[in-house]
Design a protein around this motif. Structure first.
Motif, PDB file in Angstrom:
ATOM      1  N   TRP A  81     -13.296 -25.240 -30.179  1.00 25.08           N
ATOM      2  CA  TRP A  81     -13.237 -23.840 -30.608  1.00 25.08           C
ATOM      3  C   TRP A  81     -14.598 -23.158 -30.576  1.00 25.08           C
ATOM      4  O   TRP A  81     -14.685 -21.928 -30.404  1.00 25.08           O
ATOM      5  CB  TRP A  81     -12.658 -23.722 -32.028  1.00 25.08           C
ATOM      6  CG  TRP A  81     -13.523 -24.321 -33.119  1.00 25.08           C
ATOM      7  CD1 TRP A  81     -13.412 -25.563 -33.671  1.00 25.08           C
ATOM      8  CD2 TRP A  81     -14.643 -23.702 -33.778  1.00 25.08           C
ATOM      9  NE1 TRP A  81     -14.379 -25.761 -34.628  1.00 25.08           N
ATOM     10  CE2 TRP A  81     -15.159 -24.633 -34.717  1.00 25.08           C
ATOM     11  CE3 TRP A  81     -15.257 -22.451 -33.676  1.00 25.08           C
ATOM     12  CZ2 TRP A  81     -16.257 -24.358 -35.533  1.00 25.08           C
ATOM     13  CZ3 TRP A  81     -16.351 -22.171 -34.493  1.00 25.08           C
ATOM     14  CH2 TRP A  81     -16.849 -23.101 -35.414  1.00 25.08           C
ATOM     15  N   ASP A 167      -8.857 -16.298 -30.801  1.00 26.50           N
ATOM     16  CA  ASP A 167      -7.582 -17.024 -30.742  1.00 26.50           C
ATOM     17  C   ASP A 167      -6.599 -16.330 -29.806  1.00 26.50           C
ATOM     18  O   ASP A 167      -5.911 -16.970 -29.016  1.00 26.50           O
ATOM     19  CB  ASP A 167      -6.981 -17.136 -32.142  1.00 26.50           C
ATOM     20  CG  ASP A 167      -7.893 -17.890 -33.092  1.00 26.50           C
ATOM     21  OD1 ASP A 167      -7.787 -19.122 -33.162  1.00 26.50           O
ATOM     22  OD2 ASP A 167      -8.727 -17.242 -33.751  1.00 26.50           O
ATOM     23  N   TYR A 171      -5.450 -18.234 -26.544  1.00 28.17           N
ATOM     24  CA  TYR A 171      -4.076 -18.734 -26.587  1.00 28.17           C
ATOM     25  C   TYR A 171      -3.043 -17.592 -26.624  1.00 28.17           C
ATOM     26  O   TYR A 171      -2.202 -17.565 -27.519  1.00 28.17           O
ATOM     27  CB  TYR A 171      -3.867 -19.611 -27.826  1.00 28.17           C
ATOM     28  CG  TYR A 171      -4.881 -20.708 -28.012  1.00 28.17           C
ATOM     29  CD1 TYR A 171      -4.934 -21.796 -27.144  1.00 28.17           C
ATOM     30  CD2 TYR A 171      -5.782 -20.668 -29.076  1.00 28.17           C
ATOM     31  CE1 TYR A 171      -5.866 -22.818 -27.323  1.00 28.17           C
ATOM     32  CE2 TYR A 171      -6.715 -21.686 -29.271  1.00 28.17           C
ATOM     33  CZ  TYR A 171      -6.749 -22.750 -28.388  1.00 28.17           C
ATOM     34  OH  TYR A 171      -7.668 -23.746 -28.570  1.00 28.17           O
ATOM     35  N   LEU A 174       0.658 -18.199 -27.406  1.00 24.88           N
ATOM     36  CA  LEU A 174       1.133 -18.585 -28.733  1.00 24.88           C
ATOM     37  C   LEU A 174       1.527 -17.382 -29.589  1.00 24.88           C
ATOM     38  O   LEU A 174       2.014 -17.563 -30.705  1.00 24.88           O
ATOM     39  CB  LEU A 174       0.050 -19.391 -29.472  1.00 24.88           C
ATOM     40  CG  LEU A 174      -0.377 -20.715 -28.835  1.00 24.88           C
ATOM     41  CD1 LEU A 174      -1.407 -21.408 -29.716  1.00 24.88           C
ATOM     42  CD2 LEU A 174       0.837 -21.623 -28.601  1.00 24.88           C
ATOM     43  N   TYR A 200       3.913 -14.514 -34.189  1.00 25.35           N
ATOM     44  CA  TYR A 200       3.793 -15.845 -33.587  1.00 25.35           C
ATOM     45  C   TYR A 200       4.947 -16.146 -32.645  1.00 25.35           C
ATOM     46  O   TYR A 200       6.093 -15.795 -32.907  1.00 25.35           O
ATOM     47  CB  TYR A 200       3.752 -16.913 -34.681  1.00 25.35           C
ATOM     48  CG  TYR A 200       2.508 -16.858 -35.531  1.00 25.35           C
ATOM     49  CD1 TYR A 200       1.255 -17.129 -34.982  1.00 25.35           C
ATOM     50  CD2 TYR A 200       2.567 -16.524 -36.882  1.00 25.35           C
ATOM     51  CE1 TYR A 200       0.108 -17.081 -35.754  1.00 25.35           C
ATOM     52  CE2 TYR A 200       1.418 -16.469 -37.663  1.00 25.35           C
ATOM     53  CZ  TYR A 200       0.193 -16.746 -37.089  1.00 25.35           C
ATOM     54  OH  TYR A 200      -0.942 -16.677 -37.858  1.00 25.35           O
ATOM     55  N   MET A 205       4.865 -22.646 -29.822  1.00 28.90           N
ATOM     56  CA  MET A 205       4.042 -23.495 -30.688  1.00 28.90           C
ATOM     57  C   MET A 205       4.696 -24.855 -30.938  1.00 28.90           C
ATOM     58  O   MET A 205       4.010 -25.872 -31.072  1.00 28.90           O
ATOM     59  CB  MET A 205       3.784 -22.791 -32.021  1.00 28.90           C
ATOM     60  CG  MET A 205       2.808 -21.627 -31.924  1.00 28.90           C
ATOM     61  SD  MET A 205       2.578 -20.818 -33.528  1.00 28.90           S
ATOM     62  CE  MET A 205       1.057 -19.897 -33.223  1.00 28.90           C
ATOM     63  N   TYR A 210       2.938 -27.897 -32.874  1.00 26.71           N
ATOM     64  CA  TYR A 210       2.131 -26.963 -33.677  1.00 26.71           C
ATOM     65  C   TYR A 210       0.668 -27.406 -33.735  1.00 26.71           C
ATOM     66  O   TYR A 210       0.021 -27.396 -34.782  1.00 26.71           O
ATOM     67  CB  TYR A 210       2.716 -26.825 -35.096  1.00 26.71           C
ATOM     68  CG  TYR A 210       4.162 -26.396 -35.115  1.00 26.71           C
ATOM     69  CD1 TYR A 210       4.520 -25.056 -35.025  1.00 26.71           C
ATOM     70  CD2 TYR A 210       5.192 -27.343 -35.188  1.00 26.71           C
ATOM     71  CE1 TYR A 210       5.849 -24.659 -35.017  1.00 26.71           C
ATOM     72  CE2 TYR A 210       6.529 -26.958 -35.183  1.00 26.71           C
ATOM     73  CZ  TYR A 210       6.849 -25.611 -35.096  1.00 26.71           C
ATOM     74  OH  TYR A 210       8.172 -25.223 -35.082  1.00 26.71           O
ATOM     75  N   TRP A 212      -2.069 -26.011 -32.698  1.00 26.37           N
ATOM     76  CA  TRP A 212      -3.024 -24.985 -33.144  1.00 26.37           C
ATOM     77  C   TRP A 212      -3.064 -24.923 -34.663  1.00 26.37           C
ATOM     78  O   TRP A 212      -4.139 -24.842 -35.268  1.00 26.37           O
ATOM     79  CB  TRP A 212      -2.633 -23.633 -32.548  1.00 26.37           C
ATOM     80  CG  TRP A 212      -3.524 -22.488 -32.930  1.00 26.37           C
ATOM     81  CD1 TRP A 212      -4.744 -22.186 -32.405  1.00 26.37           C
ATOM     82  CD2 TRP A 212      -3.246 -21.484 -33.912  1.00 26.37           C
ATOM     83  NE1 TRP A 212      -5.248 -21.049 -32.997  1.00 26.37           N
ATOM     84  CE2 TRP A 212      -4.353 -20.599 -33.929  1.00 26.37           C
ATOM     85  CE3 TRP A 212      -2.181 -21.239 -34.772  1.00 26.37           C
ATOM     86  CZ2 TRP A 212      -4.405 -19.490 -34.773  1.00 26.37           C
ATOM     87  CZ3 TRP A 212      -2.239 -20.126 -35.614  1.00 26.37           C
ATOM     88  CH2 TRP A 212      -3.335 -19.272 -35.612  1.00 26.37           C
ATOM     89  N   TRP A 213      -1.898 -24.979 -35.298  1.00 30.78           N
ATOM     90  CA  TRP A 213      -1.838 -24.964 -36.757  1.00 30.78           C
ATOM     91  C   TRP A 213      -2.487 -26.215 -37.346  1.00 30.78           C
ATOM     92  O   TRP A 213      -3.224 -26.145 -38.339  1.00 30.78           O
ATOM     93  CB  TRP A 213      -0.380 -24.873 -37.223  1.00 30.78           C
ATOM     94  CG  TRP A 213       0.186 -23.491 -37.143  1.00 30.78           C
ATOM     95  CD1 TRP A 213       1.055 -23.019 -36.206  1.00 30.78           C
ATOM     96  CD2 TRP A 213      -0.072 -22.404 -38.032  1.00 30.78           C
ATOM     97  NE1 TRP A 213       1.357 -21.704 -36.461  1.00 30.78           N
ATOM     98  CE2 TRP A 213       0.682 -21.298 -37.575  1.00 30.78           C
ATOM     99  CE3 TRP A 213      -0.876 -22.259 -39.166  1.00 30.78           C
ATOM    100  CZ2 TRP A 213       0.659 -20.074 -38.221  1.00 30.78           C
ATOM    101  CZ3 TRP A 213      -0.894 -21.020 -39.807  1.00 30.78           C
ATOM    102  CH2 TRP A 213      -0.144 -19.946 -39.345  1.00 30.78           C
ATOM    103  N   ARG A 216      -6.140 -25.934 -37.306  1.00 31.14           N
ATOM    104  CA  ARG A 216      -6.599 -25.039 -38.384  1.00 31.14           C
ATOM    105  C   ARG A 216      -6.646 -25.782 -39.715  1.00 31.14           C
ATOM    106  O   ARG A 216      -7.602 -25.650 -40.489  1.00 31.14           O
ATOM    107  CB  ARG A 216      -5.654 -23.842 -38.529  1.00 31.14           C
ATOM    108  CG  ARG A 216      -5.831 -22.744 -37.529  1.00 31.14           C
ATOM    109  CD  ARG A 216      -4.927 -21.556 -37.847  1.00 31.14           C
ATOM    110  NE  ARG A 216      -5.472 -20.719 -38.909  1.00 31.14           N
ATOM    111  CZ  ARG A 216      -4.892 -19.608 -39.353  1.00 31.14           C
ATOM    112  NH1 ARG A 216      -3.740 -19.213 -38.819  1.00 31.14           N
ATOM    113  NH2 ARG A 216      -5.439 -18.883 -40.310  1.00 31.14           N
TER     114      ARG A 216
END
Length: 593
Positions: A81, A167, A171, A174, A200, A205, A210, A212-213, A216
């Motif tokens: 990132w 983001d 992406y 997404l 979203y 996703m 998921y 990306w989640w 995070r």
């Protein structure tokens, strides 16, 4: 603060400059004293000067810092990132805009092109990495200090991302970039909230579990022991607003189960598509809405139809965005009056067509307050209310539970952080079921009880798995709320605080202390109060100006959060009367760890 340009990076405004290599010279001290003396934060000047001083420090220390082992480890662990973020910031500064759609050949993220750009702009890329390294190091030191002193840190997980963020650039698949997220009407706003964030693409996703989640969550867990999911309802369904709308009234829940014409007629309503889905504009109420401006509105914005006394919007003003553009820059009261009235005309529909299936429909949220609803006869009103209640409070319970259980377990099971949910607003029954199953703490606010039959919540009735508070950043503080509605305050004073007679016009320190004590005695596992509500207990240390205490006004999407405590931390540390009172209350109520 919810329009961040990255969900992973830390904001440079929080950096402690001397620890990042900035020299504390006369210029630094002058700036610090001047900016710290302001009653509200001047974010533009703070950020401009911080970045300028950081660049100077980077030129002095950057090469030496880059050679450190912990710096190299930080870069390696966060490269996925960090490098795109540094490229984003460099391109933003070079083009003068964070709107990547205006970056020409870089409007769409291409890894090879961005890697080449990073090589040709290596010094700028290194600068942004240098800043993030120091932010990470400083926050990590804070976390270690907190833990050493028995303190846990709770972070925040915003439901949305900025459409001009790294983001969204990195992406785009997404997110639904052609939509905007918000909230239906609630205690914060009668016309709903339009946050402007893209929604979203949950289906996409889900394909990579998921990822990306989960990334995070992993980043947040480096700093936080607990976190709040902002607008947890968004994991069940999101209020999606068409891009042509300004207010939230024309939105619809996504995903949802829209109604067919046959279903609607099954409730006893003869479905008239044009009448129910086009703005209802009648001669009889135009004067009530626009007063002395009625003729101007007729001549400029609406036009008569073939039906007597019925109007429609002129094509050049048939969406709220077109109206917004026309009134851009006009801030006089008359312009705002006319603009808001036109917004209301455009949203005066009984049903909203589904975005995916235009021959299916959603009853328009909160339409019972509008003229189209008043135009129905009593039988139609009763039938519509049955339909409305079924649609918003029963139809989707199992459907939305299934949606949430596809997503939320992926988050909660990917982290050891304690999970708290902000479950305010229009709450379907399934939200409590899911939060209970997943052991997610609810948010309990006395003036917004979960039980609609209660005017005020009872802190001793709150569920154990909950966070209780008096007010949030989106609300007036306890003292501000006390002065908003005298009749409501009077009922609270008598029924909840147990006092006789007339309530005082202002919330005295003694009353505020009683409210704080009641919350500390609550059944909730956590009681987290704002500094404003803690300070309200002490007449010496509370802010003399109640209106300066509020942080955010959700009803105003343009509201600028510039709140600053009226005391410095040094003053607060010396506020013995307040600090001893807080310590005593925590001990009395058994909340001392």
């Amino acid at each position: 603060p919810y329009n961040a340009n990255s969900t992973f990076a830390l904001h440079p405004q929080f950096i402690r400059l001397p620890a990042a290599g900035v020299v504390e010279d006369d210029e630094y001290r002058t700036l610090r004293n001047e900016l710290n003396a302001l009653s509200e934060i001047d974010y533009e000047r703070v950020n401009r000067h911080k970045l300028r001083l950081l660049r100077r420090a980077f030129e002095r220390h950057g090469t030496r810092t880059a050679a450190r082992r912990d710096y190299k480890d930080f870069i390696a662990a966060n490269r996925h990132w960090l490098i795109p973020y540094a490229a984003f910031c460099t391109l933003r500064d070079e083009t003068g805009t964070p709107d990547f759609t205006r970056w020409g050949g870089f409007a769409r993220y291409d890894r090879k092109a961005v890697d080449a750009y990073c090589r040709s702009h290596s010094r700028d890329i290194a600068f942004h990495c240098y800043v993030q390294y120091h932010l990470h190091t400083q926050l990590s030191e804070v976390c270690a200090y907190a833990h050493d002193h028995g303190i846990v840190l709770k972070g925040d997980l915003p439901i949305g991302i900025s459409r001009t963020s790294v983001d969204a650039w990195l992406y785009p698949h997404l997110f639904h970039m052609d939509s905007q997220a918000g909230a239906p009407p609630d205690a914060f706003s009668a016309v709903g909230q339009n946050w402007g964030f893209p929604t979203y693409n949950w289906e996409r996703m889900a394909r990579d579990g998921y990822a990306w989640w989960r990334a995070r969550m992993a980043k947040m867990a480096e700093y936080f022991d607990a976190f709040r999911i902002d607008h947890i309802l968004g994991f069940f369904r999101i209020w999606e607003i068409p891009m042509h709308a300004v207010h939230g009234l024309l939105g619809q829940f996504v995903p949802a189960l829209p109604m067919t014409r046959e279903e609607i007629e099954g409730y006893g309503i003869a479905f008239r598509e044009d009448f129910f889905t086009k703005p209802y504009i009648h001669e009889y109420f135009l004067g009530q809405m626009f007063g002395p401006h009625t003729d101007y509105v007729k001549q400029t914005f609406i036009e008569p139809t073939e039906t007597w006394e019925i109007y429609r919007m002129r094509p050049e003003f048939d969406t709220q965005r077109k109206v917004e553009a026309y009134f851009a820059g006009k801030t006089d009261e008359d312009s705002i009056w006319i603009r808001d009235g036109l917004y209301a005309l455009i949203s005066d529909v009984l049903f909203v067509p589904d975005r995916e299936a235009p021959h299916k429909f959603h009853p328009r949220i909160g339409v019972q307050h509008d003229y189209i609803y008043r135009a129905l006869n009593d039988w139609e009103k009763a039938a519509f209310n049955r339909l409305y209640d079924q649609y918003y409070y029963h139809r989707h319970n199992e459907f939305w539970r299934e949606q949430a259980m596809k997503k939320l377990p992926q988050l909660t099971q990917s982290t050891r952080m304690l999970v708290c949910g902000e479950d305010l607003g229009m709450i379907p029954d399934c939200v409590a079921w899911v939060m209970n199953d997943l052991r997610i703490l609810s948010l309990e606010i006395q003036r917004m009880p979960k039980d609609p039959s209660q005017e005020f919540g009872h802190p001793d009735w709150y569920p154990y798995r909950s966070v209780c508070t008096i007010s949030t950043h989106d609300m007036s503080t306890l003292r501000g709320w006390w002065e908003e509605d005298f009749l409501q305050t009077q009922r609270y004073y008598n029924a909840m605080l147990g006092h006789y007679g007339a309530a005082p016009a202002v919330a005295t320190p003694e009353l505020c202390e009683q409210v704080v004590r009641n919350h500390l005695y609550s059944n909730s596992i956590l009681c987290i109060l704002s500094l404003q509500d803690w300070m309200a207990m002490d007449g010496k240390w509370r802010n003399p100006n109640v209106q300066e205490e509020r942080i955010n006004v959700p009803a105003n999407p343009r509201h600028y959060w510039r709140y600053r405590m009226h005391l410095t931390l040094e003053q607060l540390m010396k506020a013995d009367s307040l600090n001893e009172k807080i310590k005593g209350l925590i001990e009395q109520t058994g909340r001392k760890g």
